[in-house]
Design a protein around this motif. Structure first.
Motif, mmCIF file in Angstrom:
data_model
loop_
_atom_site.group_PDB
_atom_site.id
_atom_site.type_symbol
_atom_site.label_atom_id
_atom_site.label_comp_id
_atom_site.label_asym_id
_atom_site.label_seq_id
_atom_site.Cartn_x
_atom_site.Cartn_y
_atom_site.Cartn_z
ATOM 1 N N ARG A 10 1.380 0.357 -28.938
ATOM 2 C CA ARG A 10 -0.003 0.197 -28.482
ATOM 3 C C ARG A 10 -0.430 1.417 -27.698
ATOM 4 O O ARG A 10 0.340 1.983 -26.937
ATOM 5 C CB ARG A 10 -0.128 -1.049 -27.609
ATOM 6 N N VAL A 11 -1.671 1.794 -27.885
ATOM 7 C CA VAL A 11 -2.256 2.926 -27.178
ATOM 8 C C VAL A 11 -3.162 2.381 -26.082
ATOM 9 O O VAL A 11 -4.012 1.522 -26.335
ATOM 10 C CB VAL A 11 -3.057 3.820 -28.151
ATOM 11 N N TYR A 12 -2.980 2.890 -24.847
ATOM 12 C CA TYR A 12 -3.808 2.453 -23.728
ATOM 13 C C TYR A 12 -5.280 2.686 -24.070
ATOM 14 O O TYR A 12 -5.666 3.749 -24.536
ATOM 15 C CB TYR A 12 -3.444 3.229 -22.450
ATOM 16 N N GLY A 13 -6.112 1.674 -23.838
ATOM 17 C CA GLY A 13 -7.544 1.777 -24.064
ATOM 18 C C GLY A 13 -7.987 1.434 -25.478
ATOM 19 O O GLY A 13 -9.175 1.286 -25.728
ATOM 20 N N ALA A 14 -7.050 1.305 -26.400
ATOM 21 C CA ALA A 14 -7.400 0.938 -27.774
ATOM 22 C C ALA A 14 -7.469 -0.581 -27.870
ATOM 23 O O ALA A 14 -6.809 -1.295 -27.121
ATOM 24 C CB ALA A 14 -6.363 1.490 -28.747
ATOM 25 N N GLY A 15 -8.237 -1.071 -28.786
ATOM 26 C CA GLY A 15 -8.366 -2.514 -28.985
ATOM 27 C C GLY A 15 -7.065 -3.133 -29.465
ATOM 28 O O GLY A 15 -6.174 -2.448 -29.970
ATOM 29 N N HIS A 16 -6.951 -4.437 -29.319
ATOM 30 C CA HIS A 16 -5.736 -5.149 -29.744
ATOM 31 C C HIS A 16 -5.522 -5.066 -31.255
ATOM 32 O O HIS A 16 -4.414 -5.222 -31.731
ATOM 33 C CB HIS A 16 -5.774 -6.611 -29.296
ATOM 34 N N SER A 18 -6.125 -2.376 -32.946
ATOM 35 C CA SER A 18 -5.977 -0.956 -33.256
ATOM 36 C C SER A 18 -4.717 -0.725 -34.085
ATOM 37 O O SER A 18 -3.695 -1.359 -33.867
ATOM 38 C CB SER A 18 -5.875 -0.153 -31.959
ATOM 39 N N PRO A 19 -4.787 0.202 -35.013
ATOM 40 C CA PRO A 19 -3.609 0.484 -35.828
ATOM 41 C C PRO A 19 -2.522 1.260 -35.073
ATOM 42 O O PRO A 19 -1.485 1.550 -35.634
ATOM 43 C CB PRO A 19 -4.183 1.319 -36.971
ATOM 44 N N GLY A 20 -2.735 1.576 -33.847
ATOM 45 C CA GLY A 20 -1.728 2.311 -33.082
ATOM 46 C C GLY A 20 -2.033 3.790 -33.042
ATOM 47 O O GLY A 20 -3.166 4.206 -33.274
ATOM 48 N N PRO A 21 -1.036 4.585 -32.742
ATOM 49 C CA PRO A 21 -1.243 6.033 -32.651
ATOM 50 C C PRO A 21 -1.785 6.600 -33.960
ATOM 51 O O PRO A 21 -1.459 6.109 -35.039
ATOM 52 C CB PRO A 21 0.147 6.586 -32.374
ATOM 53 N N ARG A 22 -2.620 7.612 -33.829
ATOM 54 C CA ARG A 22 -3.204 8.243 -35.006
ATOM 55 C C ARG A 22 -2.579 9.611 -35.234
ATOM 56 O O ARG A 22 -2.262 10.315 -34.270
ATOM 57 C CB ARG A 22 -4.711 8.378 -34.831
ATOM 58 N N PRO A 23 -2.413 9.996 -36.467
ATOM 59 C CA PRO A 23 -1.867 11.320 -36.774
ATOM 60 C C PRO A 23 -2.742 12.422 -36.170
ATOM 61 O O PRO A 23 -3.964 12.280 -36.082
ATOM 62 C CB PRO A 23 -1.925 11.375 -38.303
ATOM 63 N N GLY A 24 -2.117 13.486 -35.743
ATOM 64 C CA GLY A 24 -2.845 14.620 -35.191
ATOM 65 C C GLY A 24 -3.220 14.478 -33.727
ATOM 66 O O GLY A 24 -3.870 15.352 -33.167
ATOM 67 N N ARG A 25 -2.841 13.369 -33.100
ATOM 68 C CA ARG A 25 -3.138 13.149 -31.683
ATOM 69 C C ARG A 25 -1.869 13.377 -30.878
ATOM 70 O O ARG A 25 -0.761 13.286 -31.398
ATOM 71 C CB ARG A 25 -3.646 11.714 -31.439
ATOM 72 N N CYS A 26 -2.012 13.652 -29.584
ATOM 73 C CA CYS A 26 -0.872 13.891 -28.699
ATOM 74 C C CYS A 26 -0.807 12.739 -27.690
ATOM 75 O O CYS A 26 -1.820 12.410 -27.063
ATOM 76 C CB CYS A 26 -1.069 15.227 -27.990
ATOM 77 N N TYR A 27 0.369 12.141 -27.537
ATOM 78 C CA TYR A 27 0.524 10.970 -26.676
ATOM 79 C C TYR A 27 1.624 11.184 -25.644
ATOM 80 O O TYR A 27 2.605 11.883 -25.899
ATOM 81 C CB TYR A 27 0.880 9.736 -27.508
#
Length: 88
Positions: A10-16, A18-27
């Motif tokens: 789960r990504v903080y601030g994303a909806g329940h 949400s598909p999770g982390p997205r490609p090309g993003r930094c976490y």
């Protein structure tokens, strides 16, 4: 952690839904405290912004509604933000 496990996080601030982390993003992973195990999207953050850490809203704040949870980057490992306590 393999790619499949990362995508289920789960990504903080994303909806329940949400598909999770997205490609090309930094976490960064949040470690400890009430948001333990969540990912924080730090895409586009400067070195100084990462170094300052964050104060995030949390549903389960010890100081009640409106309190924040503080996380700071782990020295030498900015992909891990460690829990640093609560702030009003």
């Amino acid at each position: 952690m393999n790619a499949e496990q990362l995508l289920r996080r789960r990504v903080y601030g994303a909806g329940h839904n949400s598909p999770g982390p997205r490609p090309g993003r930094c976490y960064a992973e949040l470690v400890g405290g009430p948001l333990d195990g969540m990912l924080l999207d730090i895409t586009g953050w400067t070195h100084d912004e990462v170094g300052a850490g964050v104060a995030l809203a949390a549903e389960l704040g010890q100081l009640g509604v409106g309190s924040r949870v503080r996380y700071t980057p782990r020295p030498g490992e900015p992909a891990w933000f460690d829990w640093a306590g609560y702030s009003p």
